[in-house]
Design an enzyme around this catalytic site. Structure first.
Site, PDB file in Angstrom:
ATOM      1  N   ALA A  72      42.317  11.186  15.383  1.00 44.98           N
ATOM      2  CA  ALA A  72      43.764  11.010  15.234  1.00 44.98           C
ATOM      3  C   ALA A  72      44.048   9.861  14.281  1.00 44.98           C
ATOM      4  CB  ALA A  72      44.417  10.747  16.584  1.00 44.98           C
ATOM      5  N   GLU A 101      35.957  21.534  17.675  1.00 46.27           N
ATOM      6  CA  GLU A 101      36.965  22.574  17.877  1.00 46.27           C
ATOM      7  C   GLU A 101      38.276  22.051  17.326  1.00 46.27           C
ATOM      8  OE1 GLU A 101      35.715  21.429  21.083  1.00 46.27           O
ATOM      9  OE2 GLU A 101      34.173  22.927  21.392  1.00 46.27           O
ATOM     10  N   TYR A 113      38.284  19.595   7.351  1.00 47.57           N
ATOM     11  CA  TYR A 113      36.919  19.891   7.791  1.00 47.57           C
ATOM     12  C   TYR A 113      36.201  20.784   6.789  1.00 47.57           C
ATOM     13  CZ  TYR A 113      38.703  17.954  12.168  1.00 47.57           C
ATOM     14  OH  TYR A 113      39.259  17.150  13.112  1.00 47.57           O
TER      15      TYR A 113
END
Length: 143
Positions: A72, A101, A113
Site C-alpha cells: 500500500a 494475489e 506487477y
C-alpha cells in the site's frame, strides 16, 4: 528548483505501526489486517521526508519461495514510483519464485506487477469480499 526528497527503503519498526495503519486504511484495495501482525513477517517501509509513504509485507515460504501479502502507498505519495520500488526491493532480495494475489479490478496493480515480470498463473473466484471479486494469482521467477 526543489528536488523531491529521496525514498528510503528500510525494515519496518514498531514505531512505524501507526503510520502503516494510516496508509493501509487509506488504500481501498489493500488488505485490511492488523498492522502489528506485519512485524511477525517481513515488513518493509518506504519513507520520504521522514514519513512512511508506503509499505510491503512478505512471507518467506521456503528459501526459494516468497509471497507478497500486502502493498500500500499513501494517497499523497501515489504515482511517484514508490510501489514499484517496494516490489523491486522484494524481487532483488528474495531469489526464486515470488507469488501474490491481486483484485481483478485493480488494474494499476496488475500493470505494475506485469511491468516487473509477474505473469498470471491462475484465478480464484470470489476470493475477495466487499465487494466479492476474483483474485488474479501471479508469479515471478528469478534466474
Amino acid at each position: 528548483m526543489d528536488l523531491p526528497t529521496s525514498i528510503l527503503i528500510r525494515p519496518a519498526a514498531t514505531e512505524d505501526l501507526p503510520e502503516i495503519g494510516r496508509v493501509q486504511c487509506a488504500a481501498e484495495t489493500a488488505s485490511q489486517w492488523n498492522p502489528a501482525d506485519y512485524l511477525a513477517q517481513e515488513c518493509v517501509v518506504a519513507s520520504r521526508g521522514g514519513r512512511v509513504a508506503g509499505f510491503i509485507v512478505v512471507r518467506v515460504i521456503s528459501p526459494d519461495e516468497t509471497e507478497i501479502l500486502n502493498v500500500a502507498v499513501a494517497p499523497e505519495f501515489r504515482r511517484q514510483g514508490i510501489a514499484g520500488r517496494l516490489v523491486q526491493y522484494v524481487l532483488e532480495t528474495h531469489p526464486g519464485n515470488v507469488y501474490l494475489e491481486v483484485r481483478q479490478s485493480n488494474l494499476a496493480a496488475l500493470k505494475l506487477y506485469e511491468s516487473r515480470g509477474f505473469h498470471q498463473i491462475s484465478r480464484r473466484e470470489k476470493y475477495y469480499s466487499d465487494p466479492a471479486e476474483a483474485a488474479i494469482v501471479m508469479k515471478f521467477r528469478s534466474c
